[in-house]
Design an enzyme around this catalytic site. Sequence first.
Site, short mmCIF file in Angstrom:
data_model
loop_
_atom_site.label_atom_id
_atom_site.label_comp_id
_atom_site.label_asym_id
_atom_site.label_seq_id
_atom_site.Cartn_x
_atom_site.Cartn_y
_atom_site.Cartn_z
NE ARG A 96 -8.94 -25.24 -13.59
CZ ARG A 96 -7.90 -24.19 -13.28
NH1 ARG A 96 -7.47 -23.75 -14.44
NH2 ARG A 96 -7.44 -24.62 -12.32
CG ASN A 150 -1.74 -28.22 -17.79
OD1 ASN A 150 -0.63 -28.74 -17.87
ND2 ASN A 150 -2.21 -27.02 -17.08
CB CYS A 172 4.93 -27.50 -16.96
SG CYS A 172 4.11 -26.73 -15.38
CG HIS A 202 1.34 -29.94 -12.58
ND1 HIS A 202 0.14 -29.49 -12.68
CD2 HIS A 202 2.08 -29.07 -13.12
CE1 HIS A 202 0.16 -28.31 -13.60
NE2 HIS A 202 1.36 -28.26 -14.03
CE1 TYR A 257 -1.09 -28.16 -10.13
CE2 TYR A 257 1.65 -27.04 -9.86
CZ TYR A 257 0.04 -27.19 -10.50
OH TYR A 257 -0.43 -26.01 -11.12
#
Length: 439
Positions: A96, A150, A172, A202, A257
């Site tokens: 990440r 995700n 989510c 998102h 988001y």
Amino acid sequence: MKTGLKIVTIGGGSSYSPELIEGFIKRSETLPVRELWLVDIEAGKEKLDIITDLAKRMVRRVNANIEIHSTLNRREALKNADFVTTQFRVGQLDARKKDEIIPAKYGILGQETNGPGGMFKALRTIPVLIDIIHDCQELCPDAWIISFTNPAGLNAEAVLRYTGWKKFIGLCNSPTVIVHRIGRLMNLDPKQLRVDFAGLNHMVFGLHTYYQGQDISKQVIDALAAYNDGKTYEERFDTLPYTPAFLHELNCIPSPYLRYYFYKDIMLQHAIKEAENGCCRAQVVKRIEQELFANYADPALDVKPKELEQRGGAYYSDAACSLIDSIYNDRGDIQVVNTLNNGGCASFAADEVVEISSVITKEGPRPITVGRLPDQVEGLCRHIKSFEKLTAKAAIEGNRETALFALTMNPLVQDEALAKALLEELMEAHREYLPQFYK
């Protein structure tokens, strides 16, 4: 004859696991979980052992009739499972960090589920999910797979489009978080609120809000606008970071988001500054997790610690466990999931995955009919859906040309030369986890 449910959690060493365990304990009267198998890989063994011991203490504290097992052998765990949950991160937090830091070098926003970061997380993750599906087809063909991994919507798009496995739901906690925020903002019981959501993971929008059967959509927008009025961007950041004029024109509840697209330059500057200061989100989460696991390892701890909410795990168990409970008990209640559209939202084809309010039954989700998305966001969502479908195709086929096109047309990139340089660096950085591109 089975007397209870067997649930398998892949990524059992995740810091989120105590949320899940708490959720099963709370629902013990309606959800008879008898076996919970926590599965991880060798690199996650230390965390898995800590979570397993904590899970046993949590179960023992309330005398719950749940057997806790842990293993590094996924196939051993999956045999005859009723439900499989996934919450893993291929390459762990170091991957990440690369997804965030490398795009920032090119003046592009790198984020876990949006832009280049979201794309490369999907490219690493989808092949692993496909392998899990193959194991489930052999070992637990009747199981439901509930994936919190995700990017949840893009992963679901790949699985439902390419594997033939129909009992897969992406999940989510963002819609649940939004409902609770609206409840706090308006001093209303969130359990009495119903928000009809539609869009993409998102990138989902609350189209209508009801309280005890009354339509309060306008009042919610007015309250959001009033709350944000006169505040600086930084003061609005932790809620819904949009101006009153923006909210009134949007006329629906936005996903947090959305800021990565409508506040792109501001968010990019945040990302660049964080990268320079060594405090990108991946690094922050890594520090939080170190503290959490030190806490989890305390032999006196036998409850989910409050600090887990800093990790972003708020309402995780409510979302995941409520969904499992509703499928098992055929409740017919409404929850927000990532599933095939099947006519739910007119902005998408029937075979495209959307995040949408759905009636939950033992046969799975049935999306409610919500009409089209507002003109203000429909184009962006269609753009992102095209990106998702191309990314899924690239992940399955290991096709660099498709991956390049997907990255080029992403709303946060839209430059072929830049996309090509970025793609090559990210491919090499994640080479270990992208074998499909290095045949």
